[in-house]
Design a protein around this motif. Structure first.
Motif, PDB file in Angstrom:
ATOM      1  N   ALA A  85      11.892  62.699  13.792  1.00 36.74           N
ATOM      2  CA  ALA A  85      11.741  62.005  15.071  1.00 36.74           C
ATOM      3  C   ALA A  85      10.517  62.503  15.851  1.00 36.74           C
ATOM      4  O   ALA A  85      10.402  63.697  16.143  1.00 36.74           O
ATOM      5  CB  ALA A  85      12.996  62.198  15.910  1.00 36.74           C
ATOM      6  N   LYS A  86       9.670  61.564  16.214  1.00 36.07           N
ATOM      7  CA  LYS A  86       8.508  61.893  17.054  1.00 36.07           C
ATOM      8  C   LYS A  86       8.954  62.607  18.329  1.00 36.07           C
ATOM      9  O   LYS A  86       8.394  63.627  18.714  1.00 36.07           O
ATOM     10  CB  LYS A  86       7.751  60.603  17.414  1.00 36.07           C
ATOM     11  N   ASN A  87       9.977  62.052  18.986  1.00 32.32           N
ATOM     12  CA  ASN A  87      10.366  62.600  20.289  1.00 32.32           C
ATOM     13  C   ASN A  87      11.115  63.924  20.174  1.00 32.32           C
ATOM     14  O   ASN A  87      11.377  64.569  21.187  1.00 32.32           O
ATOM     15  CB  ASN A  87      11.209  61.583  21.067  1.00 32.32           C
ATOM     16  N   VAL A 105      10.091  66.220  17.457  1.00 28.23           N
ATOM     17  CA  VAL A 105       9.113  67.185  16.933  1.00 28.23           C
ATOM     18  C   VAL A 105       8.102  67.606  18.007  1.00 28.23           C
ATOM     19  O   VAL A 105       7.637  68.757  18.009  1.00 28.23           O
ATOM     20  CB  VAL A 105       8.405  66.632  15.666  1.00 28.23           C
ATOM     21  N   LEU A 106       7.775  66.713  18.955  1.00 28.96           N
ATOM     22  CA  LEU A 106       6.731  67.065  19.924  1.00 28.96           C
ATOM     23  C   LEU A 106       7.153  68.218  20.839  1.00 28.96           C
ATOM     24  O   LEU A 106       6.421  69.208  20.959  1.00 28.96           O
ATOM     25  CB  LEU A 106       6.276  65.835  20.706  1.00 28.96           C
ATOM     26  N   PRO A 107       8.345  68.169  21.484  1.00 25.67           N
ATOM     27  CA  PRO A 107       8.745  69.343  22.274  1.00 25.67           C
ATOM     28  C   PRO A 107       8.960  70.585  21.410  1.00 25.67           C
ATOM     29  O   PRO A 107       8.658  71.700  21.843  1.00 25.67           O
ATOM     30  CB  PRO A 107      10.047  68.912  22.969  1.00 25.67           C
ATOM     31  N   LYS A 154       4.439  54.386  36.135  1.00 24.51           N
ATOM     32  CA  LYS A 154       3.747  55.472  36.852  1.00 24.51           C
ATOM     33  C   LYS A 154       3.882  56.808  36.114  1.00 24.51           C
ATOM     34  O   LYS A 154       2.981  57.589  36.058  1.00 24.51           O
ATOM     35  CB  LYS A 154       4.325  55.613  38.267  1.00 24.51           C
ATOM     36  N   ARG A 155       5.031  57.087  35.589  1.00 24.76           N
ATOM     37  CA  ARG A 155       5.319  58.293  34.812  1.00 24.76           C
ATOM     38  C   ARG A 155       4.885  59.589  35.497  1.00 24.76           C
ATOM     39  O   ARG A 155       4.070  60.357  34.967  1.00 24.76           O
ATOM     40  CB  ARG A 155       4.709  58.189  33.413  1.00 24.76           C
ATOM     41  N   PRO A 156       5.428  59.882  36.675  1.00 27.97           N
ATOM     42  CA  PRO A 156       5.095  61.159  37.322  1.00 27.97           C
ATOM     43  C   PRO A 156       5.707  62.332  36.562  1.00 27.97           C
ATOM     44  O   PRO A 156       6.571  62.138  35.693  1.00 27.97           O
ATOM     45  CB  PRO A 156       5.740  61.024  38.706  1.00 27.97           C
ATOM     46  N   THR A 162      13.988  67.758  31.377  1.00 27.80           N
ATOM     47  CA  THR A 162      15.098  68.538  30.807  1.00 27.80           C
ATOM     48  C   THR A 162      14.556  69.470  29.719  1.00 27.80           C
ATOM     49  O   THR A 162      14.901  70.655  29.657  1.00 27.80           O
ATOM     50  CB  THR A 162      16.170  67.577  30.216  1.00 27.80           C
ATOM     51  N   GLU A 163      13.668  68.930  28.871  1.00 30.02           N
ATOM     52  CA  GLU A 163      13.159  69.725  27.741  1.00 30.02           C
ATOM     53  C   GLU A 163      12.259  70.865  28.217  1.00 30.02           C
ATOM     54  O   GLU A 163      12.362  72.001  27.738  1.00 30.02           O
ATOM     55  CB  GLU A 163      12.436  68.794  26.758  1.00 30.02           C
ATOM     56  N   ASN A 164      11.395  70.562  29.186  1.00 31.22           N
ATOM     57  CA  ASN A 164      10.500  71.610  29.699  1.00 31.22           C
ATOM     58  C   ASN A 164      11.310  72.756  30.312  1.00 31.22           C
ATOM     59  O   ASN A 164      11.017  73.941  30.095  1.00 31.22           O
ATOM     60  CB  ASN A 164       9.564  71.009  30.750  1.00 31.22           C
ATOM     61  N   ASN A 176       7.281  49.195  33.984  1.00 36.96           N
ATOM     62  CA  ASN A 176       6.257  48.291  33.462  1.00 36.96           C
ATOM     63  C   ASN A 176       6.347  48.186  31.943  1.00 36.96           C
ATOM     64  O   ASN A 176       5.379  48.419  31.248  1.00 36.96           O
ATOM     65  CB  ASN A 176       4.875  48.833  33.895  1.00 36.96           C
ATOM     66  N   ARG A 177       7.556  47.893  31.471  1.00 36.70           N
ATOM     67  CA  ARG A 177       7.707  47.910  30.018  1.00 36.70           C
ATOM     68  C   ARG A 177       7.873  46.523  29.412  1.00 36.70           C
ATOM     69  O   ARG A 177       8.425  46.372  28.326  1.00 36.70           O
ATOM     70  CB  ARG A 177       8.856  48.812  29.616  1.00 36.70           C
ATOM     71  N   PHE A 178       7.343  45.517  30.101  1.00 38.58           N
ATOM     72  CA  PHE A 178       7.429  44.166  29.548  1.00 38.58           C
ATOM     73  C   PHE A 178       6.032  43.644  29.207  1.00 38.58           C
ATOM     74  O   PHE A 178       5.808  42.439  29.194  1.00 38.58           O
ATOM     75  CB  PHE A 178       8.096  43.215  30.551  1.00 38.58           C
TER      76      PHE A 178
HETATM   77  C1  UD1 Z   1      10.822  60.311  26.804  1.00 33.51           C
HETATM   78  C2  UD1 Z   1      10.394  59.747  25.467  1.00 33.51           C
HETATM   79  C3  UD1 Z   1      10.095  58.278  25.595  1.00 33.51           C
HETATM   80  C4  UD1 Z   1      11.274  57.535  26.181  1.00 33.51           C
HETATM   81  C5  UD1 Z   1      11.728  58.197  27.475  1.00 33.51           C
HETATM   82  C6  UD1 Z   1      13.015  57.609  28.033  1.00 33.51           C
HETATM   83  C7  UD1 Z   1       9.328  61.675  24.431  1.00 33.51           C
HETATM   84  C8  UD1 Z   1       8.087  62.276  23.902  1.00 33.51           C
HETATM   85  N1  UD1 Z   1       9.199  60.459  25.025  1.00 33.51           N
HETATM   86  O1  UD1 Z   1       9.726  60.137  27.695  1.00 33.51           O
HETATM   87  O2  UD1 Z   1       9.823  57.766  24.287  1.00 33.51           O
HETATM   88  O3  UD1 Z   1      10.910  56.211  26.451  1.00 33.51           O
HETATM   89  O4  UD1 Z   1      11.964  59.605  27.254  1.00 33.51           O
HETATM   90  O5  UD1 Z   1      14.016  57.652  27.086  1.00 33.51           O
HETATM   91  O6  UD1 Z   1      10.402  62.221  24.297  1.00 33.51           O
HETATM   92  N2  UD1 Z   1      10.204  60.548  35.873  1.00 33.51           N
HETATM   93  C9  UD1 Z   1       9.913  60.986  37.136  1.00 33.51           C
HETATM   94  N3  UD1 Z   1       9.471  62.277  37.283  1.00 33.51           N
HETATM   95  C10 UD1 Z   1       9.352  63.128  36.226  1.00 33.51           C
HETATM   96  C11 UD1 Z   1       9.662  62.661  34.952  1.00 33.51           C
HETATM   97  C12 UD1 Z   1      10.088  61.356  34.788  1.00 33.51           C
HETATM   98  O7  UD1 Z   1      10.019  60.245  38.106  1.00 33.51           O
HETATM   99  O8  UD1 Z   1       8.963  64.289  36.439  1.00 33.51           O
HETATM  100  C13 UD1 Z   1      10.639  59.137  35.674  1.00 33.51           C
HETATM  101  C14 UD1 Z   1       9.637  58.361  34.802  1.00 33.51           C
HETATM  102  O9  UD1 Z   1       8.586  57.842  35.555  1.00 33.51           O
HETATM  103  C15 UD1 Z   1      10.501  57.294  34.200  1.00 33.51           C
HETATM  104  C16 UD1 Z   1      11.855  57.982  34.062  1.00 33.51           C
HETATM  105  O10 UD1 Z   1      11.824  59.123  34.928  1.00 33.51           O
HETATM  106  O11 UD1 Z   1      10.601  56.203  35.070  1.00 33.51           O
HETATM  107  C17 UD1 Z   1      12.183  58.420  32.658  1.00 33.51           C
HETATM  108  O12 UD1 Z   1      11.220  59.337  32.203  1.00 33.51           O
HETATM  109  P1  UD1 Z   1      11.565  60.496  31.179  1.00 33.51           P
HETATM  110  O13 UD1 Z   1      13.023  60.462  30.839  1.00 33.51           O
HETATM  111  O14 UD1 Z   1      10.991  61.755  31.711  1.00 33.51           O
HETATM  112  O15 UD1 Z   1      10.758  60.049  29.899  1.00 33.51           O
HETATM  113  P2  UD1 Z   1       9.703  60.897  29.095  1.00 33.51           P
HETATM  114  O16 UD1 Z   1      10.211  62.277  28.886  1.00 33.51           O
HETATM  115  O17 UD1 Z   1       8.357  60.698  29.665  1.00 33.51           O
END
Ligand code: UD1
Length: 439
Positions: free
Chosen positions: A21-23, A25-27, A120-122, A166-168, A336-338
């Motif tokens: 799994a990519k998601n 192996v990366l962490p 936005k992915r903050p 959660t992972e960090n 923005n996933r559409f």
């Molecule tokens: C991980 C997955 C990605 C998957 C996503 C949701 C990896 C490498 N990527 O991404 O494939 O689509 O989970 O299952 O594992 N958010 C905040 N603040 C933060 C972090 C997140 O507001 O500090 C928001 C994001 O903008 C988003 C939502 O929380 O709207 C979910 O993000 P998150 O669960 O953190 O996804 P990723 O870890 O980026």
């Protein structure tokens, strides 16, 4: 800019084994930076994102060797805790290095990460957690300076169950001093995989897979271990959907059906017949038989696990474009996933997007044309639509799918698909490029 050329209409059939799994192996690769020794990771996928993470680890002083699906990461000579902006931008998961570098070196110099443009992915929740453990984070000219003395366990509640945060936090807390209790944690299977890996390295973590994770920090460095990465549920789910959209029959091995509960339920509502291994069976698998004609699954809401995966939402949308009836898809995770909806429309799909909701009315069949992939899973959706469409579909900009699907065309071809990878020079020679600019 490479592209896929697909001639739709063939039913897929056969068997494959899910990649690592990519998601997951990366962490885990990022976590290997905090271990002063050699980490051996089996079942690693061959993906652009994995290469980019390895490039960052090499920059930090790790020595990395790949032997087939095994990656050996020797971080004993890690000498740097600063990741250049260009490497940070090469993948979003570069942010996973914050916890491990703080834990190993007491500092991390990073910048905001790259990744798919799906919202936005903050990263505020990552840093809120690390700050609670005792780190300080300041931002200057786009660079993030993280510092800490000894990290100390504490109680942390996430406002949202972010997978990455959660992972960090898990990684940083594993070698902190004292207990951390993380509530409203994400519950995704990849978090269980990270817990299992860290425990294999001497950490004492329990509760991953539930909303409350307890991390008993030992205050000692973790030790080396050998670990096998879990199967990729998103990749596996995509191939099951590819079978479904072509009315085919495909078995994916090394794929635990428990990871895909909501997705398999949706596919069954669409008329697919699903066979799965029993819980605890040592060789998990999922097998699917697509129907003559797909039906709408009704309402599908993408949400944190165990809900329907946001990563499989776009591939499902491709199926809904040819399924009888109207489907409403809601994505509660990313705003923005559409993006692939516009490209699917070029193939004849009927999709109305309104904010976080999309209404898809099935029209069979789609008609092949040239479309452009704008993100990883949206790109997969376009390939699936191409497999179902009449005539030739060209999916451009496939650097996105390269990030998450190893040998996508080759695996699909082995299942019987009529798909070719074309490089841009070849298409120019044939006078086929459309002049879409690279991102
Ligand atoms: C991980 C997955 C990605 C998957 C996503 C949701 C990896 C490498 N990527 O991404 O494939 O689509 O989970 O299952 O594992 N958010 C905040 N603040 C933060 C972090 C997140 O507001 O500090 C928001 C994001 O903008 C988003 C939502 O929380 O709207 C979910 O993000 P998150 O669960 O953190 O996804 P990723 O870890 O980026």
């Amino acid at each position: 800019m490479d592209s896929y050329e697909i001639r739709g209409g063939t039913r897929l059939s056969g068997e494959l084994r899910a990649s690592g799994a990519k998601n997951a192996v990366l962490p885990i690769l990022a976590a290997s930076a905090m271990i002063p020794g050699e980490t051996v990771l089996d079942h690693c996928p061959d993906l652009a994102d994995v290469d980019n993470m390895c490039r960052i680890l090499t920059h930090l002083g790790c020595r990395i060797r790949r032997e087939g699906e095994t990656l050996r990461v020797d971080a004993s000579r890690l000498h740097c805790c600063s990741v250049p902006e260009e490497l940070m931008k090469s993948l979003r998961s570069s942010v996973f290095l914050a916890g491990p570098l703080l834990s190993r070196c007491g500092q991390a110099i990073l910048s905001t990460p790259g990744g798919c443009a799906i919202g936005k992915r903050p990263i505020d929740l990552h840093f809120l957690g690390l700050t609670a453990l005792g780190a300080s984070v300041t931002e200057r000219e786009g660079r993030l300076f993280c510092r800490s003395g000894r990290l100390r366990g504490t109680e942390i509640r996430l406002d949202y169950p972010s997978v990455g945060a959660t992972e960090n936090i898990l990684m940083a807390a594993a070698s902190a001093v004292g207990e951390t209790v993380l509530t409203n944690a994400a519950r995704e299977p990849e978090i269980v995989d990270l817990q299992n890996f860290l425990n294999g390295c001497g950490a004492q973590i329990s509760g991953a897979g539930t909303s409350v994770i307890r991390i008993r920090g030992t205050g000692k460095p973790l030790r080396s271990c050998r670990y096998r990465i879990m199967g990729d549920r998103v990749e596996g789910g995509t191939y099951l959907m590819a079978a479904a959209v072509t009315g085919g029959t495909v078995t994916v091995r090394d794929l635990d059906p428990v990871w895909l509960g909501a997705e398999l339920a949706a596919l069954e509502r669409m008329g697919c017949r699903v066979e799965r291994s029993l819980p605890g069976e040592c060789e998990p698998f999922v097998a699917i038989r697509g129907p003559q004609a797909l039906r709408s699954p009704g309402f599908v809401r993408a949400e944190p696990w165990p809900g329907f995966s946001t990563d499989l939402q776009s591939p499902l949308m491709a199926l809904c474009t040819v399924a009888e009836g109207t489907t409403v898809i809601e994505d509660t995770v990313f705003e923005n996933r559409f993006q692939c909806a516009g490209e699917l429309r070029k193939l004849g799909a009927v999709i109305r997007v309104n904010g976080r909701r999309a209404e898809v009315t099935g029209t069979a069949p789609l008609a092949g044309t040239t479309v452009t992939s704008g993100d990883l899973r949206g790109g997969a959706a376009l390939v699936l639509a191409g497999l179902a469409a009449r005539g030739k579909t060209i999916v451009e900009n496939i650097c996105h799918t390269d990030r998450g699907y190893g040998k996508f065309d080759i695996v699909l071809k082995e299942l019987g698909a009529n798909i070719e990878r074309r490089d841009v020079n070849e298409r120019e020679r044939r006078g086929e490029t459309t002049g879409v600019s690279e991102e």
